[in-house]
Design an enzyme around this catalytic site. Structure first.
Site, PDB file in Angstrom:
ATOM      1  N   PRO A   2      61.156-116.560  72.048  1.00 34.35           N
ATOM      2  CA  PRO A   2      60.443-115.612  71.207  1.00 34.35           C
ATOM      3  C   PRO A   2      59.756-114.516  72.011  1.00 34.35           C
ATOM      4  CG  PRO A   2      59.865-117.879  70.658  1.00 34.35           C
ATOM      5  CD  PRO A   2      60.601-117.901  71.944  1.00 34.35           C
ATOM      6  N   GLU A   3      60.211-113.303  71.822  1.00 34.55           N
ATOM      7  CA  GLU A   3      59.488-112.135  72.297  1.00 34.55           C
ATOM      8  C   GLU A   3      59.020-111.414  71.029  1.00 34.55           C
ATOM      9  OE1 GLU A   3      61.402-109.980  75.470  1.00 34.55           O
ATOM     10  OE2 GLU A   3      62.410-111.771  76.188  1.00 34.55           O
ATOM     11  N   HIS A  91      60.359-133.015  67.928  1.00 39.75           N
ATOM     12  CA  HIS A  91      59.625-131.814  68.335  1.00 39.75           C
ATOM     13  C   HIS A  91      59.066-131.013  67.170  1.00 39.75           C
ATOM     14  CE1 HIS A  91      61.191-132.830  72.199  1.00 39.75           C
ATOM     15  NE2 HIS A  91      62.412-132.446  71.915  1.00 39.75           N
ATOM     16  N   ARG A 110      59.557-127.389  74.175  1.00 42.52           N
ATOM     17  CA  ARG A 110      58.913-127.325  75.491  1.00 42.52           C
ATOM     18  C   ARG A 110      57.396-127.286  75.426  1.00 42.52           C
ATOM     19  NH1 ARG A 110      63.463-123.382  78.201  1.00 42.52           N
ATOM     20  NH2 ARG A 110      65.093-124.381  77.034  1.00 42.52           N
ATOM     21  N   ARG A 156      49.293 -98.839  91.094  1.00 40.78           N
ATOM     22  CA  ARG A 156      49.975-100.116  91.327  1.00 40.78           C
ATOM     23  C   ARG A 156      51.303 -99.909  92.016  1.00 40.78           C
ATOM     24  NH1 ARG A 156      49.370-103.756  86.082  1.00 40.78           N
ATOM     25  NH2 ARG A 156      50.352-105.115  87.596  1.00 40.78           N
TER      26      ARG A 156
END
Length: 289
Positions: A2-3, A91, A110, A156
């Site tokens: 999931p993004e 799960h 996970r 940066r």
DNA sequence: CGTATCTCCTGCAAGC
DNA sequence: TGCTTGCAGGAGATAC
């Protein structure tokens, strides 16, 4: 994995099943997520009506009468709406049972996900909660611009791919979409972020938006785990131009796609379309126009 | 402040 | 066939 597009897909899918409904109870089968679910959480949320749902970064904020639920899918999480009586699978750690009989089921092999009750309203949480208050702009909103990327990058020197995956810079750009948007912008992922000019960042901001929007339209990217609220996969995986295509031909020029580690993460790029130094305007996506 | 590294966890694939 | 090993990854925590 999931993004942002997958979280947005989930939000749009579950919203009509949740908004305005009352929570009858919460069943916790396994409290051991990224942050353990406190034993008192079921009694905190039972009886409350769900007032609102929104997304911030890859977090879902579910506004209740008192406080909010803060949900993150980690990298293997999914939320589905199932009917009473459908048996939980392995799960399936949580069930939010609604008084109309619907069940919001949290599945996460996970267990990198988060499912927390917090005492703040969503509006307060956005500016005060430690997980939310330091987040950068939303890539699909107006304060995300090439100029923002350019200015943020001046002090940066990390690789530009790591830079755009930093949620303090811009939220929601995970490993897949970082590789994809850099390809379309014609930028090499390992290039130092302070060695890209404003034009490069204008292109990159545009391709980040383009890739995220396109993925949302396709219901997200399913590589292994992601399913939407109905259990169906997303279809953006077939549109991926470089991610996961090491050794295959670039769809623009035919050069073999290369894989390398950048900041501990697998990255994919086309050596021809994304040279270390490029002339302005040589980007693959912009050449297509 | 910026950067790099470590960490959580499980499923899958590759190698022996 | 069955073991071990490596890899995948969001993002907070930690050390420098």
């Amino acid at each position: 994995m999931p993004e942002l597009p997958e979280v947005e897909t989930t939000l749009r899918g579950i919203r009509p099943h949740l908004e305005g409904r009352r929570i009858a109870r919460l069943i916790v089968r396994n409290p051991r997520l990224r942050q353990p679910i406190p034993p008192e959480m079921p009694e905190r949320v039972a009886g409350q009506t769900i007032r609102s749902l929104r997304r911030r970064s890859k977090y879902l904020l579910i506004g209740l009468e008192h406080g909010s639920l803060l949900v993150h899918l980690g990298m293997s999480g999914s939320l589905r709406v199932v009917t009473a009586g459908s048996p939980p699978r392995t799960h399936d750690h949580l069930d939010l049972i609604l008084s109309d009989g619907g069940i919001l089921r949290f599945h996460d092999p996970r267990r990198f996900g988060i499912f927390l009750w917090i005492s703040m309203s969503p509006e307060i949480a956005l500016v005060e909660h430690p997980l939310l208050c330091r987040l950068g702009p939303e890539p699909l909103e107006n304060d995300f611009t090439g100029e923002h990327l350019y200015r943020s990058s001046r002090s940066r020197r990390v690789a530009v791919k790591s830079f755009i995956m930093d949620s303090a810079v811009v939220v929601g750009v995970g490993n897949i979409y970082a590789s994809e948007s850099l390809f379309l912008a014609g930028l090499h992922p390992a290039r130092a972020c302070n060695r890209i000019d404003q034009g490069g960042y204008e292109r990159l901001a545009e391709t980040i938006r383009l890739v995220l929007r396109a993925s949302i339209e396709q219901g997200g990217t399913t590589l292994r785990d992601f399913v939407n609220e109905s259990g169906a996969p997303g279809y953006f995986a077939q549109s991926l131009r470089v991610y996961g295509r090491a050794g295959e031909s670039c769809r623009i020029c035919g050069t073999l796609i290369r894989q390398q580690k950048i900041g501990q993460r697998s990255s994919f790029h086309c050596p021809h379309c994304q040279p270390q130094a490029i002339d302005a305007g040589s980007a693959a996506f912009f050449d297509e126009e």
